[in-house]
Design an enzyme around this catalytic site. Structure first.
Site, PDB file in Angstrom:
ATOM      1  N   ASP A 135     -15.115  -9.277  18.719  1.00 46.69           N
ATOM      2  CA  ASP A 135     -14.608  -8.120  19.179  1.00 46.69           C
ATOM      3  C   ASP A 135     -13.466  -8.176  20.197  1.00 46.69           C
ATOM      4  O   ASP A 135     -13.506  -9.227  20.977  1.00 46.69           O
ATOM      5  CB  ASP A 135     -15.536  -7.272  19.754  1.00 46.69           C
ATOM      6  CG  ASP A 135     -15.092  -5.675  19.846  1.00 46.69           C
ATOM      7  OD1 ASP A 135     -14.365  -5.444  19.220  1.00 46.69           O
ATOM      8  OD2 ASP A 135     -16.040  -5.002  20.420  1.00 46.69           O
ATOM      9  N   GLU A 150     -31.462 -14.577  20.006  1.00 45.63           N
ATOM     10  CA  GLU A 150     -31.049 -14.363  21.595  1.00 45.63           C
ATOM     11  C   GLU A 150     -29.788 -13.982  21.564  1.00 45.63           C
ATOM     12  O   GLU A 150     -28.853 -14.473  20.660  1.00 45.63           O
ATOM     13  CB  GLU A 150     -31.106 -15.824  22.031  1.00 45.63           C
ATOM     14  CG  GLU A 150     -32.414 -16.411  22.013  1.00 45.63           C
ATOM     15  CD  GLU A 150     -33.146 -16.067  23.088  1.00 45.63           C
ATOM     16  OE1 GLU A 150     -32.957 -15.446  24.170  1.00 45.63           O
ATOM     17  OE2 GLU A 150     -34.762 -15.781  22.666  1.00 45.63           O
ATOM     18  N   GLY A 174      -7.828  -5.878  19.367  1.00 45.93           N
ATOM     19  CA  GLY A 174      -6.968  -5.011  19.835  1.00 45.93           C
ATOM     20  C   GLY A 174      -6.576  -5.080  21.157  1.00 45.93           C
ATOM     21  O   GLY A 174      -5.376  -4.751  21.703  1.00 45.93           O
ATOM     22  N   ASN A 202     -15.003  -0.185   9.364  1.00 43.74           N
ATOM     23  CA  ASN A 202     -13.333  -0.819   9.427  1.00 43.74           C
ATOM     24  C   ASN A 202     -12.622  -0.137   8.402  1.00 43.74           C
ATOM     25  O   ASN A 202     -11.318   0.231   8.414  1.00 43.74           O
ATOM     26  CB  ASN A 202     -13.509  -2.169   9.431  1.00 43.74           C
ATOM     27  CG  ASN A 202     -13.794  -2.870  10.664  1.00 43.74           C
ATOM     28  OD1 ASN A 202     -14.176  -4.054  11.111  1.00 43.74           O
ATOM     29  ND2 ASN A 202     -13.701  -2.107  12.008  1.00 43.74           N
TER      30      ASN A 202
HETATM   31  C1  FPP Z   1     -12.489  -6.697  16.327  1.00 44.61           C
HETATM   32  O1  FPP Z   1     -11.405  -6.289  17.114  1.00 44.61           O
HETATM   33  C2  FPP Z   1     -12.284  -7.367  15.112  1.00 44.61           C
HETATM   34  C3  FPP Z   1     -12.164  -7.024  13.856  1.00 44.61           C
HETATM   35  C4  FPP Z   1     -12.343  -5.522  13.396  1.00 44.61           C
HETATM   36  C5  FPP Z   1     -11.663  -7.956  12.814  1.00 44.61           C
HETATM   37  C6  FPP Z   1     -12.064  -9.352  13.061  1.00 44.61           C
HETATM   38  C7  FPP Z   1     -11.072 -10.180  12.040  1.00 44.61           C
HETATM   39  C8  FPP Z   1     -10.231 -11.278  12.632  1.00 44.61           C
HETATM   40  C9  FPP Z   1     -10.927 -12.055  13.985  1.00 44.61           C
HETATM   41  C10 FPP Z   1      -9.194 -11.980  11.845  1.00 44.61           C
HETATM   42  C11 FPP Z   1      -9.223 -12.226  10.608  1.00 44.61           C
HETATM   43  C12 FPP Z   1     -10.660 -12.825  10.131  1.00 44.61           C
HETATM   44  C13 FPP Z   1     -10.940 -13.933   9.315  1.00 44.61           C
HETATM   45  C14 FPP Z   1     -12.110 -14.426   8.874  1.00 44.61           C
HETATM   46  C15 FPP Z   1      -9.593 -14.717   9.147  1.00 44.61           C
HETATM   47  P1  FPP Z   1     -10.984  -4.872  17.435  1.00 44.61           P
HETATM   48  O2  FPP Z   1      -9.916  -4.504  16.446  1.00 44.61           O
HETATM   49  O3  FPP Z   1     -12.219  -3.964  17.134  1.00 44.61           O
HETATM   50  O4  FPP Z   1     -10.565  -5.045  18.853  1.00 44.61           O
HETATM   51  P2  FPP Z   1     -10.631  -3.897  19.980  1.00 44.61           P
HETATM   52  O5  FPP Z   1     -12.032  -3.457  20.285  1.00 44.61           O
HETATM   53  O6  FPP Z   1     -10.159  -4.317  21.043  1.00 44.61           O
HETATM   54  O7  FPP Z   1      -9.842  -2.842  19.746  1.00 44.61           O
END
Ligand code: FPP
Length: 250
Positions: A27, A214, A30, A75
């Site tokens: 997480d 954990e 963004g 998502n």
């Molecule tokens: C959360 O950040 C992340 C995601 C929803 C997607 C995770 C994806 C990746 C790490 C990149 C691609 C994945 C692979 C397997 C290559 P957020 O957008 O919710 O962040 P925020 O809460 O700060 O807005």
């Protein structure tokens, strides 16, 4: 001592107390981008590099299963452009890492409603899973279009269909029955759940499977998460006293 045991020892870890299964809620992509006045997609791109790092480190340190929450059922509700960018990054990751998975004996697995993924992603995913299916060094388990509640509903439907058909008695249903009807049927439950970016939430992730995990929450945003912090968390895990509801040394 094999090479991953040696690397674990070198990193200050006890190979005998390593978590078999590490699950990560990635997480903060963004927020990482926002802090730099960049588009959110830049955060995901950087996050994909962290994915590569954590896969490599887990394999080297002898983790048996690494689950990454890459895309939740929720998502799908993000802006179309962001969903598209995430799907593109996933494809890029599968293409670029296939050889690395083959070289390092990593088996790719996916959990979630993968049938909802765009055809091109799903084809690549199936191909990569097939190409790596005999690998035994580590399982890289990607949660894609995954939500724990839809997973539980799917399990309940499967079990009720079996009961209705007379192939299962309601009284026979136990924890084993439930576990073997989840996406994770061939995978042990997570020992350690890591969440980045400081949010104290589970976000519909592996609700059944994390019963005794954990939990470690770090304020670090996913794109900034590095190998040193990962090792620090694994060490913290090793210091914990896991009692599974019993008393010490019982
Ligand atoms: C959360 O950040 C992340 C995601 C929803 C997607 C995770 C994806 C990746 C790490 C990149 C691609 C994945 C692979 C397997 C290559 P957020 O957008 O919710 O962040 P925020 O809460 O700060 O807005």
């Amino acid at each position: 001592m094999n090479s991953s045991d040696a690397l674990a020892v070198e990193a200050g870890l006890d190979p005998a107390r390593r978590p078999a299964h590490v699950a990560i809620i990635m997480d903060g992509n963004g927020r990482w981008a926002k802090k730099r006045l960049l588009n959110r997609v830049k955060g995901h791109e950087q996050g994909a590099d962290t994915v590569r790092m954590v896969v490599r480190a887990s394999r080297e340190l002898g983790i048996s299963v690494l689950t990454l929450y890459a895309f939740s059922t929720e998502n799908w509700q993000r802006p179309e452009a962001e969903v598209k960018a995430l799907m593109m990054l996933l494809k890029r990751f599968l293409k670029s890492e296939k050889q690395e998975m083959l070289d390092n004996n990593i088996r790719l697995n996916a959990i979630g409603e993968v049938e909802r993924l765009p055809g091109s992603v799903s084809t690549l995913l199936q191909e990569t899973m097939q190409a790596t299916e005999n690998n035994s060094g580590m399982v890289l388990n990607l949660a894609l279009s995954y939500g724990a509640r839809p997973e539980i509903i799917r399990m309940v439907r499967q079990l009720s269909a079996k009961v209705a058909a007379g192939n299962l008695q309601a009284e026979e249903i136990d924890e084993e029955t439930v576990s073997t009807h989840l996406y994770t049927r061939n995978i042990p439950d997570p020992d350690l759940l890591i969440r980045t970016s400081g949010e104290m939430r589970i976000s519909n992730f592996m609700l059944w499977q994390i019963a005794y995990a954990e939990i470690y929450i770090t304020d670090t945003l996913w794109p900034d998460f590095n190998r040193a912090e990962y090792i620090k968390i694994l060490k913290d895990y090793q210091e914990r006293d896991r009692r599974f509801g019993k008393v010490k040394n019982q």
